[in-house]
Write an enzyme that holds these catalytic residues in place. Structure first.
Site, mmCIF file in Angstrom:
data_model
loop_
_atom_site.group_PDB
_atom_site.id
_atom_site.type_symbol
_atom_site.label_atom_id
_atom_site.label_comp_id
_atom_site.label_asym_id
_atom_site.label_seq_id
_atom_site.Cartn_x
_atom_site.Cartn_y
_atom_site.Cartn_z
ATOM 1 N N ASP A 74 114.959 85.202 -17.803
ATOM 2 C CA ASP A 74 115.322 85.109 -16.386
ATOM 3 C C ASP A 74 116.422 86.102 -16.017
ATOM 4 O O ASP A 74 116.479 86.581 -14.883
ATOM 5 C CB ASP A 74 115.763 83.682 -16.055
ATOM 6 N N GLY A 75 117.318 86.415 -16.968
ATOM 7 C CA GLY A 75 118.354 87.406 -16.691
ATOM 8 C C GLY A 75 117.766 88.758 -16.378
ATOM 9 O O GLY A 75 118.199 89.449 -15.444
ATOM 10 N N ASN A 143 119.104 83.490 -7.053
ATOM 11 C CA ASN A 143 119.319 82.152 -7.583
ATOM 12 C C ASN A 143 120.454 81.410 -6.885
ATOM 13 O O ASN A 143 120.227 80.419 -6.207
ATOM 14 C CB ASN A 143 119.613 82.208 -9.090
ATOM 15 N N GLU A 144 121.677 81.882 -7.082
ATOM 16 C CA GLU A 144 122.813 81.136 -6.559
ATOM 17 C C GLU A 144 124.089 81.941 -6.575
ATOM 18 O O GLU A 144 124.192 82.976 -7.237
ATOM 19 C CB GLU A 144 123.036 79.852 -7.380
ATOM 20 N N ALA A 185 118.078 76.185 -11.818
ATOM 21 C CA ALA A 185 118.994 76.864 -12.740
ATOM 22 C C ALA A 185 120.315 76.092 -12.833
ATOM 23 O O ALA A 185 120.332 74.904 -13.163
ATOM 24 C CB ALA A 185 119.198 78.308 -12.287
ATOM 25 N N TYR A 186 121.428 76.747 -12.533
ATOM 26 C CA TYR A 186 122.755 76.125 -12.640
ATOM 27 C C TYR A 186 122.830 74.845 -11.817
ATOM 28 O O TYR A 186 123.409 73.832 -12.241
ATOM 29 C CB TYR A 186 123.786 77.154 -12.176
ATOM 30 N N LEU A 188 120.574 72.647 -11.151
ATOM 31 C CA LEU A 188 119.935 71.512 -11.824
ATOM 32 C C LEU A 188 120.826 70.950 -12.926
ATOM 33 O O LEU A 188 120.883 69.736 -13.144
ATOM 34 C CB LEU A 188 118.587 71.947 -12.402
ATOM 35 N N ALA A 208 131.679 69.057 -11.151
ATOM 36 C CA ALA A 208 132.719 68.113 -11.578
ATOM 37 C C ALA A 208 133.641 67.756 -10.419
ATOM 38 O O ALA A 208 134.852 67.976 -10.459
ATOM 39 C CB ALA A 208 133.522 68.693 -12.750
#
Length: 284
Positions: A74-75, A143-144, A185-186, A188, A208
């Site tokens: 994916d990278g 992605n994000e 990705a992150y 999830l 968090a």
């Protein structure tokens, strides 16, 4: 036809596959353009003869091609998407990595490469991107984007406004704003929901969170999100599609939908839920 190829430098066991792929296009008198670092890597491993007939390209200059192929995980796909930029060139992924969620093809399934990728019998899906304006410039994310405290111990406070209306204040280790493509990705991994790529939305997921009352929020992707990031340390970490930099505390970010999509090559008849089942094992 012009085919642009990029990949990562972890292709052990796939050099013959890559050679056959390139040879197919060259024998068909297509023009093959390859990023210089990837070409140097392959030439070093395969031999100097490999580079004959292949044009070099810089990863910083968008290719003018009919098709772009990302070889790796994916990278590699994200880097190829950034390379293509706003050109509209469709990107096809061939997974040689661990998961390869964004890749429709794999050298382990050569019959699909021959039947669909090489023949041109594939579908194209349009994926939206984030446009993020920061004090360090404008960035685009398939992605994000992630706001985190990085190496600092202090809590991050992200004060957000959606469409000029004060929304939520996030306190904790940070905040992710993900596209539907990036929702697996992150996002999830911190408990955010999976979004179907056809849904015009983003998800804002706290990392968090200091308060249990703060939960992931799904918003329309026509929204404009403004965020002011503050913490006791002088800088925080800003990451967009895996690329990070330090920004000063007090920075203001503006997030909107990019004015162009990314065209992603998919197998005909393949659905998003097929990908969730085969790649993530959901519903099996």
């Amino acid at each position: 036809m012009i085919v642009a190829i990029n990949g990562n430098r972890h292709q052990d066991g796939h050099f013959d596959d890559i050679s056959h792929l390139v040879d197919f296009y060259l024998r068909r008198d297509d023009r093959v353009v390859m990023t210089d670092r990837f070409l140097d890597y392959l030439e070093d491993r395969i031999g100097g003869h490999f580079a004959i007939g292949i044009d070099r390209a810089r990863i910083t200059a968008p290719p003018r091609a009919d098709l772009a192929i990302a070889i790796g995980g994916d990278g590699a796909f994200l880097k190829t998407a950034a390379w293509v930029g706003d050109t509209g060139t469709p990107v096809a992924g061939i997974n040689t990595g661990h998961l390869g969620f964004l890749a429709a093809f794999s050298f382990d399934r050569k019959e699909e490469i021959e039947a669909h990728l090489l023949s041109g019998d594939y579908a194209i899906g349009r994926r939206s991107l984030l446009q993020v304006e920061t004090p360090a410039g404008t960035f685009y994310a398939l992605n994000e984007l992630a706001i985190t405290r990085g190496e600092n111990a202090s809590m991050v406070t992200v004060d957000t406004c959606i469409n000029s209306h004060h929304s939520l204040t996030y306190k904790g280790d940070g905040l992710i704003i993900a596209t539907p493509t990036g929702s697996t990705a992150y996002n999830l991994s911190v408990g955010g929901p999976i979004l179907d790529p056809s849904v015009a939305s983003w998800v804002m997921s706290p990392i968090a969170a200091h308060s249990l009352a703060v939960r992931p929020l799904v918003i329309n992707d026509s929204s404009v999100v403004e965020a002011i990031v503050e913490l006791r340390s002088p800088t925080f970490r800003f990451t967009v599609d895996g690329k990070s930099l330090a920004l000063p505390s007090g920075s203001r970010l503006r997030v909107s939908r990019a004015p162009f999509p990314l065209n992603v090559v998919t197998l005909p008849g393949h659905t998003f839920t097929d990908t969730l089942r085969t790649k993530l094992g959901l519903g099996c």
